[in-house]
Structures are given as structure tokens and as C-alpha cells.
Write an enzyme that holds these catalytic residues in place. Structure first.
Site, PDB file in Angstrom:
ATOM      1  CG  HIS A 274      -0.338   0.176   2.482  1.00 20.90           C
ATOM      2  ND1 HIS A 274      -0.309   1.387   3.000  1.00 20.90           N
ATOM      3  CD2 HIS A 274      -0.146  -0.558   3.640  1.00 20.90           C
ATOM      4  CE1 HIS A 274      -0.017   1.245   4.384  1.00 20.90           C
ATOM      5  NE2 HIS A 274       0.053   0.259   4.526  1.00 20.90           N
ATOM      6  CG  ASP A 286       2.021   1.468   8.211  1.00 19.76           C
ATOM      7  OD1 ASP A 286       1.874   0.876   6.858  1.00 19.76           O
ATOM      8  OD2 ASP A 286       1.262   1.613   8.996  1.00 19.76           O
ATOM      9  CD  GLU A 319      -3.289  -0.897   4.473  1.00 21.15           C
ATOM     10  OE1 GLU A 319      -3.000  -2.029   5.340  1.00 21.15           O
ATOM     11  OE2 GLU A 319      -3.128   0.138   5.029  1.00 21.15           O
ATOM     12  CD  GLU A 320      -2.440   3.122   7.209  1.00 23.02           C
ATOM     13  OE1 GLU A 320      -3.121   2.465   7.930  1.00 23.02           O
ATOM     14  OE2 GLU A 320      -1.175   2.669   7.110  1.00 23.02           O
ATOM     15  CG  ASP A 348       1.006  -3.179   5.456  1.00 18.96           C
ATOM     16  OD1 ASP A 348       1.848  -2.205   5.713  1.00 18.96           O
ATOM     17  OD2 ASP A 348       0.026  -3.604   5.601  1.00 18.96           O
ATOM     18  CG  HIS A 447      -0.779   3.852  12.439  1.00 18.47           C
ATOM     19  ND1 HIS A 447      -1.977   3.405  12.439  1.00 18.47           N
ATOM     20  CD2 HIS A 447      -0.207   3.466  11.217  1.00 18.47           C
ATOM     21  CE1 HIS A 447      -2.297   2.652  11.397  1.00 18.47           C
ATOM     22  NE2 HIS A 447      -1.139   2.708  10.578  1.00 18.47           N
TER      23      HIS A 447
END
Length: 509
Positions: A274, A286, A319-320, A348, A447
Site C-alpha cells: 500500500h 508503514d 489501505e489505511e 506491508d 502510526h
């Protein structure tokens, strides 16, 4: 989006071990298509040499620069995402590909202000958002003050049947225990019974992030087990105030897709990562790391001439927000196009600072994995054998539904891939395997705004990008162990009506 790093047993490397396919005919056939002993393959593979950590790092640095100059992130729907896609497209074109944007529309859930959950009777109390409760994504907006009524909370399937609501008073707020079925089913049953809101409290310790997947008819929040205990203790006098300020709007986004010029069109290897980040940071691990590894592999594969099997590279958007880009892509394929996909490889996060070498659980051995489609075990073994040939330990990680393999697996496509670890804690034993710090998350910066180039483990990027490149080269030559007739009989069939318990970072049930 990440997956829990749990493993049954690691694979230790033994350089003296050489596994041959059983039967002389099988060996001859394997050698004919370039599937000799694993160590020999690993030593002679070209892509792991061509895909250098320096080149992968350059892509990651460029993605961070793009985020830095475009609002600090690369989230779908932002300039940072658009410029990241332009970068990927430009790099692919330079390598001779003809990349295309695959556009799609989707329902985007927006919460405009924090939700409210309070006890108004018998003893007033305000619960704290994100400590005590949180809104289920795709909850409709609304506000109500009404009696709180428990729904068969002694059962492990509270709210899963219309019978649970047989005596439910219309206009009340349903108090439901998690477990037994999806949050969507519980919420719909409550709405059908005349509830004006629903609170689903955890059947385990703590708070959870949940989703009802599609816009609900009534407001719904998830609460901790402690909140649930307090609500039940209030008994028949319980009155609640519930407010959710949210709506669904139609938005559009896109994936970037490119494939090799040559190779069998009816035996396609799909390789995905992603491209989007979360809004809170640049997403260099990420998933700038997976994007960079796949991008550099695509560039170098083009130098090796036409592959036997077509390889399709996918850079997923949105994706998120719930695996939307990959799901929309798979949903848009007809039966023949789905049947033409030999396997899917997912990457990922491959640069976690406190990393591990995690291989997706194609054998379905871990408690949190659904039984994978036939052939997934062969993909897992391919990665395990590669790491073993390099004297590197690897461990399985759950197929839990937290990344873009989900839609492929739900359509019976063999799947696999790699992951360097996220929000699970490294053990002392895992420090022996990989180094790093016990008692800390594999990626403490997951994140957050600190998911930057400074917090990447380059050993992880080097090792996992080599394994990524090796798998692409091998499967571009032959997918015999994955979708050949004899090997497929060794794997349990896909579960009927397969549905993961998670959709990205949110629980479905």
C-alpha cells in the site's frame, strides 16, 4: 495496517540441509523449470543482488521528502498521496512499464467531533473518549437520551439473534456484549428492534477499535469491559446519553498498477504494497518500506527480460481507511481475471526499527489465522527456505485480515508475504533471533509522526527486500509449488464463507 507478530515456532537455518522434491520425475520437472534445491536457487538468483538496500533507501527518502513538502503525510486524498503516486508512476515508466491508475469510488466515513457517552441515571457519569469508549467506524450520526437495556449479556452471543430482543423496549439504547457475530449484525438487530443507539462492550480486558463496515441505522460505539460492568451494575434504572457526530460521503481514490510486457497472461503473479500513509505522519516504514521494496524489484525485474509468468505490481490506495483500494480492485475483476491470478504477495512494512522476520502463515497453524487458500503453504515455505539458506531465523505471522491480502484470500487466491513487525512486543527469545530490545514494540513509531527515515532498521530492509526480490524472481519463472495439481492436495481447502475477524486495524466482531 499491521498484523500481530505471533509465531508457533521459528525456522532455524541449516546450511547443510538440502530439500529435494519427492520422486525422480518431480525432481526432473522441477529442474526443468528452474526449481532446484533452495540454497542453490538463492545463490544464483539475480534479483536479490540487483535490488540493493541503497536503492530501496533512496525511494524511501524520496517518499519522506514528498510527505515533508505536502502536509507531513501521504494519506489517500491528499497532495502527499498524489505526488507519491506520480513518483511511482515516473519510476515505473523509466523502467519500461506502462503504469495505469485504477480509480474507484468508496463510502468514506467522517467523524466531525468527539462522541459522547454518559450515564444520566442513577448516578451521572461521563465516560472518556478513547480511554473508555470509541465510535465504531461507519456508525451513523445521531443523539439520544434513553433507558439503557442489557441484551442477553449472560450469553457469548449477546445480540446475535432477533430473539435476544424479544422484550426490548422501543426507543431504548441497547447494551450488548461483544462476541459470537459481527458488530454489524448486533447493531442491525438492535435497530430492527427499535433501539435508538447501541453500546457494544468488550468481552476481554480493555478497549477495542471496531467497525460496522457499512453505514449503520443507529449510532453505535464500542466500550471497554470496565464500562460494560458499570452499565450492567446500574440495573433497570440505567439511563444513557449517546451522541455520534459522523456521516458517510462518497469519495474517489486510485491504485497504481503496472505489469511486465511478457509472461503468461493466464498465470499472473500479483505483488502488492500500500502506497498511502496515515494522516499522522510520513509513513516511511508503514508503508514507504514495502512500496520502495516492490518498486525497486519491479525496476530490476525489467532488466532480466521477459518472465515466464506475467508479474503485476500493485501500489494500493486507501489501505489505511480499511483496505479499500485492494478490495475495490479485486471486486472489479471478473471470474476469468480472478482465475488468471496464480498468487498474491503482500509487503506491508519491511523496515521496523525493532524488527523481526515474519512470514505470513500460509499453513494456517496460528490461532488468529483463517485456513488460507490452497497453495499459500508453498508460498510460506518459499520464504522460510530462503531465510534458512541465508542462516536467518524466521517466524510465522497471522493471516488476520489486517492488510491487503484479505480480498485475494477471500477469493481463494493463494497468498503470502513478509512483515517486519508492528504493534506487538518483542520477547527475549526473539532478541536472540534478531537482536533489538525485549519488552518493546517491533515498531514503536507505528502510526505516529516519528515514522521517519531516522527510525528505520536497515538490516531489516536489506534482509526482507532480498527475500521479496527472490520470491518475485522465483514465481516469475514457475508457480508449480503453489498451483500445481499435486502440491495443492497437501493444503486444506479454503473455508466456506471465509471472513476475517479484522478489516485493517478495526475488528469486525
Amino acid at each position: 495496517m499491521r498484523k500481530p507478530e505471533s509465531g508457533r515456532s521459528p525456522r532455524r537455518a541449516h546450511t547443510a540441509r538440502r530439500r529435494l522434491l519427492a520422486g525422480g520425475t518431480a525432481i526432473a520437472a522441477a529442474l526443468a523449470v528452474g526449481l532446484g534445491p533452495t540454497a542453490a536457487q538463492a545463490d544464483t538468483a539475480q534479483l536479490p543482488v540487483l535490488v540493493t538496500v541503497d536503492n530501496v533507501r533512496a525511494h524511501m527518502e524520496n517518499l519522506e521528502t514528498i510527505a515533508e513538502y505536502n502536509g507531513g503525510n501521504r494519506a489517500s486524498g491528499t497532495a502527499g498521496y498524489d505526488v507519491s503516486a506520480m513518483y511511482v508512476i515516473d519510476q515505473l515508466k523509466r523502467a519500461g512499464y506502462k503504469p495505469k491508475k485504477h480509480t474507484f469510488e468508496f463510502d468514506s466515513w467522517k467523524q466531525h467531533s468527539d462522541p459522547v457517552l454518559s450515564v444520566t441515571k442513577p448516578e451521572p457519569k461521563d465516560f472518556v473518549h478513547e480511554d473508555d469508549f470509541s465510535t465504531m467506524t461507519y456508525s451513523t450520526g445521531g443523539e439520544a437520551t434513553a433507558a439503557g437495556v442489557a441484551v442477553n449479556t449472560d450469553s457469548g452471543e449477546s445480540g446475535c439473534s432477533a430473539d435476544d430482543f424479544a422484550d426490548f423496549p422501543e426507543g431504548a439504547i441497547a447494551v450488548i456484549k461483544r462476541g459470537g457475530c459481527t458488530f454489524a449484525a448486533k447493531t442491525q438487530n438492535a435497530a430492527d428492534a427499535g433501539a435508538v443507539g447501541a453500546i457494544i462492550y468488550n468481552n476481554q480486558k480493555g478497549l477495542f477499535a471496531g467497525t460496522v463496515s457499512e453505514l449503520s441505522d443507529i449510532p453505535v460505539v464500542g466500550a471497554s469491559d470496565a464500562v460494560g460492568a458499570e452499565l450492567l451494575a446500574a440495573g433497570e434504572e440505567l439511563e444513557l446519553h449517546l451522541k455520534v457526530d459522523a456521516e458517510v460521503v462518497t469519495e474517489s481514490s486510485y491504485n497504481v498498477i503496472a505489469e511486465t510486457k511478457g509472461g503468461r497472461k493466464d498465470n499472473v503473479v500479483v505483488v502488492g504494497a500500500h502506497l498511502d500513509s496515515v494522516e499522522d505522519g510520513p509513513g516511511v516504514n508503514d508503508n514507504g518500506s514495502g512500496t520502495a521494496g516492490v518498486l525497486e524489484t519491479a525496476k530490476q525485474l525489467a532488466k532480466l527480460g521477459k518472465p515466464r509468468n506475467k508479474v503485476r505490481f500493485a501500489f494500493w490506495g486507501t489501505e489505511e481507511q480499511g483496505l479499500i483500494g485492494s478490495t475495490k480492485y479485486v471486486e472489479g475483476l471478473n471470474a476469468k481475471q480472478l482465475d488468471d491470478i496464480a498468487l498474491y504477495l503482500n509487503f506491508d512494512m519491511i523496515g521496523s526499527s525493532n524488527y523481526g522476520r515474519f512470514v505470513y502463515d500460509g499453513r494456517g497453524e496460528l490461532a488468529g489465522s483463517l485456513t488460507p487458500p490452497s497453495g499459500s503453504a508453498a508460498i510460506q515455505k518459499t520464504f522460510e527456505d530462503y531465510f534458512e539458506s541465508k542462516n536467518q531465523v524466521s517466524e510465522p505471522t497471522e493471516f488476520s485480515g489486517r492488510s491487503d491480502y484479505s480480498a485475494f484470500m477471500e477469493n481463494d487466491i493463494p497468498s503470502g508475504g513478509l512483515f517486519s513487525g508492528g504493534d506487538s512486543v518483542k520477547t527475549e527469545k526473539q532478541v536472540e533471533y534478531y537482536g533489538g530490545t525485549a519488552g518493546a514494540d517491533f515498531d514503536p513509531y507505528y502510526h505516529t509522526p516519528n515514522d521517519t527515515i531516522e527510525n528505520i532498521n536497515w538490516n531489516s530492509v536489506d534482509e526482507l527486500s532480498d527475500a521479496l526480490a527472490y520470491s518475485v524472481e522465483r514465481f516469475s519463472k514457475s508457480t508449480l509449488p503453489v498451483n500445481g495439481v499435486a502440491p495443492r492436495t497437501l493444503q486444506a481447502p479454503v473455508q466456506a464463507g471465509m471472513q476475517f475477524d479484522r478489516q485493517g486495524d478495526h475488528w469486525l466482531r
